[in-house]
Write a protein that holds these residues in place. Sequence first.
Motif, PDB file in Angstrom:
ATOM      1  N   ALA A  10       0.857  -1.097  -0.058  1.00  0.00           N
ATOM      2  CA  ALA A  10       0.034  -0.112   0.096  1.00  0.00           C
ATOM      3  C   ALA A  10       0.943   1.073  -0.041  1.00  0.00           C
ATOM      4  O   ALA A  10       2.176   1.237   0.460  1.00  0.00           O
ATOM      5  CB  ALA A  10      -0.747   0.051   1.125  1.00  0.00           C
ATOM      6  N   LEU A  11       0.415   2.290  -0.620  1.00  0.00           N
ATOM      7  CA  LEU A  11       1.202   3.530  -0.545  1.00  0.00           C
ATOM      8  C   LEU A  11       0.344   4.661   0.267  1.00  0.00           C
ATOM      9  O   LEU A  11      -0.864   4.874   0.029  1.00  0.00           O
ATOM     10  CB  LEU A  11       1.191   4.156  -2.069  1.00  0.00           C
ATOM     11  CG  LEU A  11       1.881   5.468  -2.255  1.00  0.00           C
ATOM     12  CD1 LEU A  11       3.511   5.320  -2.087  1.00  0.00           C
ATOM     13  CD2 LEU A  11       1.615   5.984  -3.670  1.00  0.00           C
ATOM     14  N   LEU A  12       1.194   5.290   1.099  1.00  0.00           N
ATOM     15  CA  LEU A  12       0.592   6.314   1.692  1.00  0.00           C
ATOM     16  C   LEU A  12       1.364   7.518   1.259  1.00  0.00           C
ATOM     17  O   LEU A  12       2.758   7.601   1.543  1.00  0.00           O
ATOM     18  CB  LEU A  12       0.774   6.154   3.476  1.00  0.00           C
ATOM     19  CG  LEU A  12       0.403   7.233   4.131  1.00  0.00           C
ATOM     20  CD1 LEU A  12      -1.099   7.752   3.884  1.00  0.00           C
ATOM     21  CD2 LEU A  12       0.520   6.872   5.575  1.00  0.00           C
ATOM     22  N   HIS A  13       0.584   8.343   0.538  1.00  0.00           N
ATOM     23  CA  HIS A  13       1.522   9.627  -0.300  1.00  0.00           C
ATOM     24  C   HIS A  13       1.022  10.747   0.491  1.00  0.00           C
ATOM     25  O   HIS A  13       0.039  11.253   0.038  1.00  0.00           O
ATOM     26  CB  HIS A  13       0.979   9.227  -1.595  1.00  0.00           C
ATOM     27  CG  HIS A  13       1.663  10.153  -2.540  1.00  0.00           C
ATOM     28  ND1 HIS A  13       0.843  10.840  -3.587  1.00  0.00           N
ATOM     29  CD2 HIS A  13       2.735  11.282  -2.398  1.00  0.00           C
ATOM     30  CE1 HIS A  13       1.422  11.582  -4.353  1.00  0.00           C
ATOM     31  NE2 HIS A  13       2.814  12.032  -3.787  1.00  0.00           N
ATOM     32  N   PHE A  36       3.246   7.368  -9.547  1.00  0.00           N
ATOM     33  CA  PHE A  36       2.409   6.335  -9.276  1.00  0.00           C
ATOM     34  C   PHE A  36       1.480   6.003 -10.134  1.00  0.00           C
ATOM     35  O   PHE A  36       1.071   4.737  -9.998  1.00  0.00           O
ATOM     36  CB  PHE A  36       1.585   7.016  -7.939  1.00  0.00           C
ATOM     37  CG  PHE A  36       2.517   7.574  -7.014  1.00  0.00           C
ATOM     38  CD1 PHE A  36       3.453   6.723  -6.360  1.00  0.00           C
ATOM     39  CD2 PHE A  36       2.827   9.000  -6.599  1.00  0.00           C
ATOM     40  CE1 PHE A  36       4.365   7.065  -5.334  1.00  0.00           C
ATOM     41  CE2 PHE A  36       3.627   9.264  -5.830  1.00  0.00           C
ATOM     42  CZ  PHE A  36       4.621   8.584  -5.089  1.00  0.00           C
ATOM     43  N   LEU A  45       1.829  -1.583  -6.700  1.00  0.00           N
ATOM     44  CA  LEU A  45       1.060  -1.160  -5.613  1.00  0.00           C
ATOM     45  C   LEU A  45      -0.288  -1.693  -5.441  1.00  0.00           C
ATOM     46  O   LEU A  45      -0.463  -2.323  -6.302  1.00  0.00           O
ATOM     47  CB  LEU A  45       0.825   0.487  -5.705  1.00  0.00           C
ATOM     48  CG  LEU A  45       2.034   1.170  -5.782  1.00  0.00           C
ATOM     49  CD1 LEU A  45       1.591   2.730  -5.979  1.00  0.00           C
ATOM     50  CD2 LEU A  45       2.647   1.163  -4.486  1.00  0.00           C
ATOM     51  N   PRO A  47      -3.377  -0.309  -5.067  1.00  0.00           N
ATOM     52  CA  PRO A  47      -4.107   1.106  -5.221  1.00  0.00           C
ATOM     53  C   PRO A  47      -5.337   1.176  -4.222  1.00  0.00           C
ATOM     54  O   PRO A  47      -5.692   2.170  -3.866  1.00  0.00           O
ATOM     55  CB  PRO A  47      -4.395   1.435  -6.557  1.00  0.00           C
ATOM     56  CG  PRO A  47      -4.219   0.212  -7.411  1.00  0.00           C
ATOM     57  CD  PRO A  47      -3.178  -0.768  -6.429  1.00  0.00           C
ATOM     58  N   SER A  50      -4.265   2.374  -0.826  1.00  0.00           N
ATOM     59  CA  SER A  50      -3.442   3.264  -0.732  1.00  0.00           C
ATOM     60  C   SER A  50      -4.168   4.549  -0.533  1.00  0.00           C
ATOM     61  O   SER A  50      -5.300   4.805  -1.036  1.00  0.00           O
ATOM     62  CB  SER A  50      -2.768   3.230  -2.284  1.00  0.00           C
ATOM     63  OG  SER A  50      -2.005   2.240  -2.358  1.00  0.00           O
ATOM     64  N   GLN A  52      -3.654   8.894  -0.755  1.00  0.00           N
ATOM     65  CA  GLN A  52      -3.136  10.357  -1.071  1.00  0.00           C
ATOM     66  C   GLN A  52      -3.650  11.329  -0.122  1.00  0.00           C
ATOM     67  O   GLN A  52      -4.819  11.464  -0.143  1.00  0.00           O
ATOM     68  CB  GLN A  52      -3.169  10.722  -2.346  1.00  0.00           C
ATOM     69  CG  GLN A  52      -2.388   9.487  -3.280  1.00  0.00           C
ATOM     70  CD  GLN A  52      -2.510  10.157  -4.787  1.00  0.00           C
ATOM     71  OE1 GLN A  52      -3.546  10.269  -5.369  1.00  0.00           O
ATOM     72  NE2 GLN A  52      -1.197  10.174  -5.560  1.00  0.00           N
ATOM     73  N   PHE A  73      -6.609   4.923  -5.962  1.00  0.00           N
ATOM     74  CA  PHE A  73      -6.132   5.718  -4.700  1.00  0.00           C
ATOM     75  C   PHE A  73      -7.284   6.465  -3.835  1.00  0.00           C
ATOM     76  O   PHE A  73      -8.256   6.845  -4.675  1.00  0.00           O
ATOM     77  CB  PHE A  73      -5.057   6.771  -5.314  1.00  0.00           C
ATOM     78  CG  PHE A  73      -4.014   6.047  -5.690  1.00  0.00           C
ATOM     79  CD1 PHE A  73      -3.155   5.385  -4.714  1.00  0.00           C
ATOM     80  CD2 PHE A  73      -3.555   6.439  -6.988  1.00  0.00           C
ATOM     81  CE1 PHE A  73      -1.964   4.971  -5.445  1.00  0.00           C
ATOM     82  CE2 PHE A  73      -2.592   6.005  -7.490  1.00  0.00           C
ATOM     83  CZ  PHE A  73      -1.608   5.306  -6.870  1.00  0.00           C
ATOM     84  N   MET A  97      -5.629   0.932   5.836  1.00  0.00           N
ATOM     85  CA  MET A  97      -4.420   0.364   5.628  1.00  0.00           C
ATOM     86  C   MET A  97      -4.263  -0.651   6.863  1.00  0.00           C
ATOM     87  O   MET A  97      -2.928  -1.511   6.535  1.00  0.00           O
ATOM     88  CB  MET A  97      -3.230   1.212   5.706  1.00  0.00           C
ATOM     89  CG  MET A  97      -3.333   2.280   4.746  1.00  0.00           C
ATOM     90  SD  MET A  97      -1.968   3.390   4.522  1.00  0.00           S
ATOM     91  CE  MET A  97      -1.973   3.775   2.748  1.00  0.00           C
ATOM     92  N   VAL A 102       3.171  -1.046   4.132  1.00  0.00           N
ATOM     93  CA  VAL A 102       2.886   0.377   3.726  1.00  0.00           C
ATOM     94  C   VAL A 102       4.220   0.942   3.219  1.00  0.00           C
ATOM     95  O   VAL A 102       5.181   0.816   4.037  1.00  0.00           O
ATOM     96  CB  VAL A 102       2.262   1.259   4.693  1.00  0.00           C
ATOM     97  CG1 VAL A 102       2.048   2.621   4.217  1.00  0.00           C
ATOM     98  CG2 VAL A 102       0.687   0.444   4.970  1.00  0.00           C
TER      99      VAL A 102
END
Length: 180
Positions: A10-13, A36, A45, A47, A50, A52, A73, A97, A102
């Motif tokens: 997972a992406l934490l942006h 991304f 990823l 998404p 995830s 943003q 996202f 999440m 992450v």
Amino acid sequence: SVVKRHGKVALLHFDSHTDTWDSYFAGKRYSSGTPFKRAVDEELLLPDVSVQVGLRGSLFTPNDINNAMDLGFGVITTDEMFRMGIPGVIEKIHKKMAGKKVFITFDMDFVDPASAPGIQFPEAGGPNGREVLELIRGLREIQIVGCDVVETNPLYDSPSQVTSLLAATIASEFLALIAR
């Protein structure tokens, strides 16, 4: 790489821009505005889990934020972040999440330029340094497998070095969270 070791993450942006354009800077598919989108295309990823946070920046098309959501996202704009309050944002991140590995990426233009002037693409209206640290310190339940802090430009940070100090503090906070 993170994905080789942990699989898709997972992406934490944290950023004022989506960085999900298909191309940027005269049609370049790999640039600071496209990572991304490429990460989703290359299946690096997850998404759908995830998030943003802090999007508010100059929109290059009317669909920038919708394009990020179309990729899967979760999006929390700066206006939504301030309406929810820092504890509400932390709770939403934790719910989305929970149980996931992450990667956190923190673009310094997430921060209001009054607190971080030494950045490449400043966008007014973001959180101050204290709010940023409160947000990061609230991420104790996140399983962080990697992180970075990007877009600090020392050429714009003289003479105070306040941006560099905040970026180093943010990186230190991430390391402390990982060490927990």
